[in-house]
Scaffold this motif. Sequence first.
Motif, PDB file in Angstrom:
ATOM      1  N   GLU A  16       0.832  -1.210   0.000  1.00  0.00           N
ATOM      2  CA  GLU A  16       0.000   0.000   0.000  1.00  0.00           C
ATOM      3  C   GLU A  16       0.858   1.248   0.000  1.00  0.00           C
ATOM      4  O   GLU A  16       2.038   1.204   0.345  1.00  0.00           O
ATOM      5  CB  GLU A  16      -0.905  -0.009   1.250  1.00  0.00           C
ATOM      6  CG  GLU A  16      -1.979  -1.065   1.179  1.00  0.00           C
ATOM      7  CD  GLU A  16      -2.661  -1.301   2.528  1.00  0.00           C
ATOM      8  OE1 GLU A  16      -2.213  -0.752   3.551  1.00  0.00           O
ATOM      9  OE2 GLU A  16      -3.646  -2.057   2.539  1.00  0.00           O
ATOM     10  N   LYS A  17       0.238   2.365  -0.350  1.00  0.00           N
ATOM     11  CA  LYS A  17       0.943   3.638  -0.329  1.00  0.00           C
ATOM     12  C   LYS A  17       1.271   4.040   1.111  1.00  0.00           C
ATOM     13  O   LYS A  17       0.847   3.385   2.060  1.00  0.00           O
ATOM     14  CB  LYS A  17       0.096   4.707  -1.022  1.00  0.00           C
ATOM     15  CG  LYS A  17      -0.019   4.508  -2.539  1.00  0.00           C
ATOM     16  CD  LYS A  17      -0.776   5.660  -3.191  1.00  0.00           C
ATOM     17  CE  LYS A  17      -0.858   5.471  -4.702  1.00  0.00           C
ATOM     18  NZ  LYS A  17      -1.582   6.600  -5.351  1.00  0.00           N
ATOM     19  N   LEU A  18       2.009   5.146   1.256  1.00  0.00           N
ATOM     20  CA  LEU A  18       2.506   5.515   2.587  1.00  0.00           C
ATOM     21  C   LEU A  18       1.411   6.039   3.529  1.00  0.00           C
ATOM     22  O   LEU A  18       1.376   5.687   4.705  1.00  0.00           O
ATOM     23  CB  LEU A  18       3.619   6.560   2.420  1.00  0.00           C
ATOM     24  CG  LEU A  18       4.511   6.897   3.617  1.00  0.00           C
ATOM     25  CD1 LEU A  18       5.034   5.659   4.321  1.00  0.00           C
ATOM     26  CD2 LEU A  18       5.672   7.778   3.173  1.00  0.00           C
ATOM     27  N   PHE A  19       0.496   6.856   3.007  1.00  0.00           N
ATOM     28  CA  PHE A  19      -0.494   7.471   3.900  1.00  0.00           C
ATOM     29  C   PHE A  19      -1.943   7.152   3.538  1.00  0.00           C
ATOM     30  O   PHE A  19      -2.863   7.766   4.049  1.00  0.00           O
ATOM     31  CB  PHE A  19      -0.311   8.996   3.921  1.00  0.00           C
ATOM     32  CG  PHE A  19       1.044   9.412   4.421  1.00  0.00           C
ATOM     33  CD1 PHE A  19       1.413   9.194   5.741  1.00  0.00           C
ATOM     34  CD2 PHE A  19       1.953  10.013   3.563  1.00  0.00           C
ATOM     35  CE1 PHE A  19       2.671   9.570   6.201  1.00  0.00           C
ATOM     36  CE2 PHE A  19       3.209  10.393   4.009  1.00  0.00           C
ATOM     37  CZ  PHE A  19       3.571  10.164   5.332  1.00  0.00           C
ATOM     38  N   CYS A  20      -2.159   6.200   2.604  1.00  0.00           N
ATOM     39  CA  CYS A  20      -3.519   5.780   2.270  1.00  0.00           C
ATOM     40  C   CYS A  20      -3.478   4.297   1.905  1.00  0.00           C
ATOM     41  O   CYS A  20      -2.419   3.682   1.911  1.00  0.00           O
ATOM     42  CB  CYS A  20      -4.100   6.615   1.125  1.00  0.00           C
ATOM     43  SG  CYS A  20      -3.225   6.414  -0.429  1.00  0.00           S
ATOM     44  N   LYS A  21      -4.647   3.746   1.571  1.00  0.00           N
ATOM     45  CA  LYS A  21      -4.723   2.302   1.320  1.00  0.00           C
ATOM     46  C   LYS A  21      -4.602   1.970  -0.175  1.00  0.00           C
ATOM     47  O   LYS A  21      -4.823   0.820  -0.565  1.00  0.00           O
ATOM     48  CB  LYS A  21      -6.069   1.766   1.838  1.00  0.00           C
ATOM     49  CG  LYS A  21      -6.193   1.834   3.345  1.00  0.00           C
ATOM     50  CD  LYS A  21      -5.581   0.595   3.953  1.00  0.00           C
ATOM     51  CE  LYS A  21      -5.581   0.668   5.471  1.00  0.00           C
ATOM     52  NZ  LYS A  21      -4.695  -0.351   6.046  1.00  0.00           N
ATOM     53  N   CYS A  22      -4.290   2.959  -1.012  1.00  0.00           N
ATOM     54  CA  CYS A  22      -4.155   2.667  -2.446  1.00  0.00           C
ATOM     55  C   CYS A  22      -2.996   1.701  -2.672  1.00  0.00           C
ATOM     56  O   CYS A  22      -2.065   1.622  -1.880  1.00  0.00           O
ATOM     57  CB  CYS A  22      -3.925   3.947  -3.239  1.00  0.00           C
ATOM     58  SG  CYS A  22      -5.366   4.993  -3.328  1.00  0.00           S
ATOM     59  N   ASP A  23      -3.102   1.013  -3.802  1.00  0.00           N
ATOM     60  CA  ASP A  23      -2.147   0.002  -4.207  1.00  0.00           C
ATOM     61  C   ASP A  23      -0.731   0.580  -4.367  1.00  0.00           C
ATOM     62  O   ASP A  23      -0.573   1.657  -4.907  1.00  0.00           O
ATOM     63  CB  ASP A  23      -2.623  -0.497  -5.585  1.00  0.00           C
ATOM     64  CG  ASP A  23      -2.375  -1.954  -5.758  1.00  0.00           C
ATOM     65  OD1 ASP A  23      -1.392  -2.433  -5.162  1.00  0.00           O
ATOM     66  OD2 ASP A  23      -3.147  -2.603  -6.469  1.00  0.00           O
ATOM     67  N   ASN A  36      -5.552   4.661  -9.633  1.00  0.00           N
ATOM     68  CA  ASN A  36      -5.090   4.125  -8.354  1.00  0.00           C
ATOM     69  C   ASN A  36      -4.992   5.288  -7.375  1.00  0.00           C
ATOM     70  O   ASN A  36      -3.919   5.653  -6.926  1.00  0.00           O
ATOM     71  CB  ASN A  36      -3.724   3.449  -8.571  1.00  0.00           C
ATOM     72  CG  ASN A  36      -3.151   2.850  -7.299  1.00  0.00           C
ATOM     73  OD1 ASN A  36      -3.865   2.205  -6.543  1.00  0.00           O
ATOM     74  ND2 ASN A  36      -1.864   3.064  -7.061  1.00  0.00           N
ATOM     75  N   ILE A  37      -6.122   5.895  -7.117  1.00  0.00           N
ATOM     76  CA  ILE A  37      -6.107   7.143  -6.353  1.00  0.00           C
ATOM     77  C   ILE A  37      -7.249   7.181  -5.337  1.00  0.00           C
ATOM     78  O   ILE A  37      -8.191   6.402  -5.424  1.00  0.00           O
ATOM     79  CB  ILE A  37      -6.247   8.373  -7.289  1.00  0.00           C
ATOM     80  CG1 ILE A  37      -7.485   8.215  -8.188  1.00  0.00           C
ATOM     81  CG2 ILE A  37      -5.002   8.584  -8.122  1.00  0.00           C
ATOM     82  CD1 ILE A  37      -7.784   9.440  -9.047  1.00  0.00           C
ATOM     83  N   CYS A  38      -7.098   8.071  -4.372  1.00  0.00           N
ATOM     84  CA  CYS A  38      -8.163   8.302  -3.394  1.00  0.00           C
ATOM     85  C   CYS A  38      -8.052   9.758  -2.953  1.00  0.00           C
ATOM     86  O   CYS A  38      -7.123  10.462  -3.361  1.00  0.00           O
ATOM     87  CB  CYS A  38      -8.011   7.332  -2.221  1.00  0.00           C
ATOM     88  SG  CYS A  38      -6.677   7.762  -1.099  1.00  0.00           S
ATOM     89  N   PRO A  39      -8.984  10.230  -2.121  1.00  0.00           N
ATOM     90  CA  PRO A  39      -8.909  11.644  -1.710  1.00  0.00           C
ATOM     91  C   PRO A  39      -7.587  12.000  -1.033  1.00  0.00           C
ATOM     92  O   PRO A  39      -7.109  13.125  -1.159  1.00  0.00           O
ATOM     93  CB  PRO A  39     -10.076  11.781  -0.732  1.00  0.00           C
ATOM     94  CG  PRO A  39     -11.056  10.738  -1.167  1.00  0.00           C
ATOM     95  CD  PRO A  39     -10.217   9.576  -1.644  1.00  0.00           C
ATOM     96  N   ILE A  40      -6.959  11.019  -0.346  1.00  0.00           N
ATOM     97  CA  ILE A  40      -5.725  11.348   0.389  1.00  0.00           C
ATOM     98  C   ILE A  40      -4.558  11.595  -0.564  1.00  0.00           C
ATOM     99  O   ILE A  40      -3.901  12.620  -0.497  1.00  0.00           O
ATOM    100  CB  ILE A  40      -5.379  10.230   1.403  1.00  0.00           C
ATOM    101  CG1 ILE A  40      -6.476  10.148   2.465  1.00  0.00           C
ATOM    102  CG2 ILE A  40      -4.013  10.484   2.042  1.00  0.00           C
ATOM    103  CD1 ILE A  40      -6.363   8.963   3.407  1.00  0.00           C
ATOM    104  N   CYS A  41      -4.324  10.641  -1.507  1.00  0.00           N
ATOM    105  CA  CYS A  41      -3.132  10.792  -2.347  1.00  0.00           C
ATOM    106  C   CYS A  41      -3.341  11.782  -3.492  1.00  0.00           C
ATOM    107  O   CYS A  41      -2.430  12.032  -4.263  1.00  0.00           O
ATOM    108  CB  CYS A  41      -2.612   9.442  -2.830  1.00  0.00           C
ATOM    109  SG  CYS A  41      -3.834   8.435  -3.657  1.00  0.00           S
ATOM    110  N   THR A  42      -4.566  12.333  -3.600  1.00  0.00           N
ATOM    111  CA  THR A  42      -4.753  13.428  -4.556  1.00  0.00           C
ATOM    112  C   THR A  42      -5.044  14.728  -3.812  1.00  0.00           C
ATOM    113  O   THR A  42      -5.417  15.731  -4.413  1.00  0.00           O
ATOM    114  CB  THR A  42      -5.911  13.128  -5.521  1.00  0.00           C
ATOM    115  OG1 THR A  42      -7.063  12.767  -4.750  1.00  0.00           O
ATOM    116  CG2 THR A  42      -5.581  11.988  -6.465  1.00  0.00           C
TER     117      THR A  42
HETATM  118 ZN    ZN Z   1      -4.698   6.915  -2.130  1.00  0.00          ZN
END
Ligand code: ZN
Length: 458
Positions: A16-23, A36-42
């Motif tokens: 997973e990414k460093l601060f969210c659950k994305c791949d 492969n994104i979510c509100p955190i990593c964007t």
């Molecule tokens: Zn994310």
Amino acid sequence: MAKIGLEIHGYLNTKEKLFCKCDAVHGKKFVKPNTNICPICTAQPGSKPMLPNKTAIEKAIQICLILNCKINSKLIWQRKHYNWPDLPKGFQSTISGPYAIPLGVGGKFLGIRITEAHLEEDPAAWNPLNGEVDYNKSGYPLIEIVTEPDFTSSSQVIDWLKQLIETLKYTKTIDKSLGVKADVNISLPELKGERVELKNLNSLTNVKTAIEYEIIRQKKPSELPKIQETRAFDEKTGKTTRMRTKEQAEDYRFISEPDLPVIKIEKSRVNKIKSNLPETPQEKVKKLVKKYKIEKRSAKVLTKRPEIVEFFEDVISSSKVPTKLAIPWITGELLRVLNYSKKELDEVSINPQHFIELLDLINKKVITELKAKEILNKFIPDSFSPLKEMEKHTKISSEDEIEKIVKQVVKENSKAIEDYKSGNENALNFLVGQIMKLSKKRADFKTAKEILIKNLGS
Ligand code: ZN
Ligand code: ADP
Ligand code: MG
């Protein structure tokens, strides 16, 4: 002599990414950008980071220990600000900068001193030419390793970097599908030259070419750096060009990150990681030489990839195949067929038992090496038992066995037999054909024909 220091970046091997659950599974390419994104990593308004990925911290500590660093007892995340489209938050979360305490400090790896190693997140991929940004990799966990300026030549840098990367891939701390990413700092102290930083070199060849170009350039009196500067390397021309002087270096306005807690790293946690530290290739080579009495050179080749050395140990420990035979067949032939089909050993299914059988057949001289190579070629993507496969192809020359097949053919082809008896020679060929078919082409042709004629009783 040149004075050279490195800043090396590697993707930590996490899911997973460093601060969210994305791949964060590397190697596998996302077909579409921004999937492969979510509100955190964007960095959507109002989003906050999750607690940092535990595996990333664990792998980073493993790397620090492999590099013989002292581990600090807390991680205080920093915001490193800059305004580019690849960084939607407007800052990168990192443990570097003037107020940071690096994760590991004061290490040494294969004779080179390690200044520090720290964790940070990767920005997105931005193409300044068309303005497109892909956030799929935004937030991947990265480790940065900084060395002291202990290198003196390009070849020394390359040898060391190769071993470092091999070690990190081998210990599965960084992703094995990734290449090199390094900044190279270089100065000529004998000429009282200032330091030049070469940014973002992405292959060993580029590192080598860039260093060699810089040494020649800096030796020219008109080019000797009088102030520190940052330069970019152009892969096409093999030359470096000035990006900026250090005086113009960006002001990153570092501050401690208020959205993340200080993470304490307990001594007991470090000790636990230390006692379960994965074996490094250097340790593995020593072990192979001692345990199997093989040459260091062969041990090094075997240890290039963990799955290969595992396979070797599997073959040797579960069979009587001599190591002398196993080594060239693994480091030579097996790697040859894998390279040819552009596959890694863990992407195909080769059963060590099948491989052992093959080596046994060579060892007992049942088959020639050439034949064995042919069989090995067919082991991709799935291996099979060479013994069983050979039985399928061996000739049947026992007369009893052929007679059985002939009898069956005679029973089933009364029409052809009548034809033959009334003088049709072609009918005989047809019947022999039936025998060959029934025996899967394994019956000896001459014997089959003789027995057939005898059975037709004419
Ligand atoms: Zn994310
Ligand atoms: P930054 O790049 O952020 O300014 P540092 O000043 O700590 O960071 O320098 C980082 C790198 O520069 C290290 O890899 C270090 O080995 C290298 N370096 C420091 N001094 C010299 C020098 N005189 N010649 C060549 N490299 C140097
Ligand atoms: Mg630098």
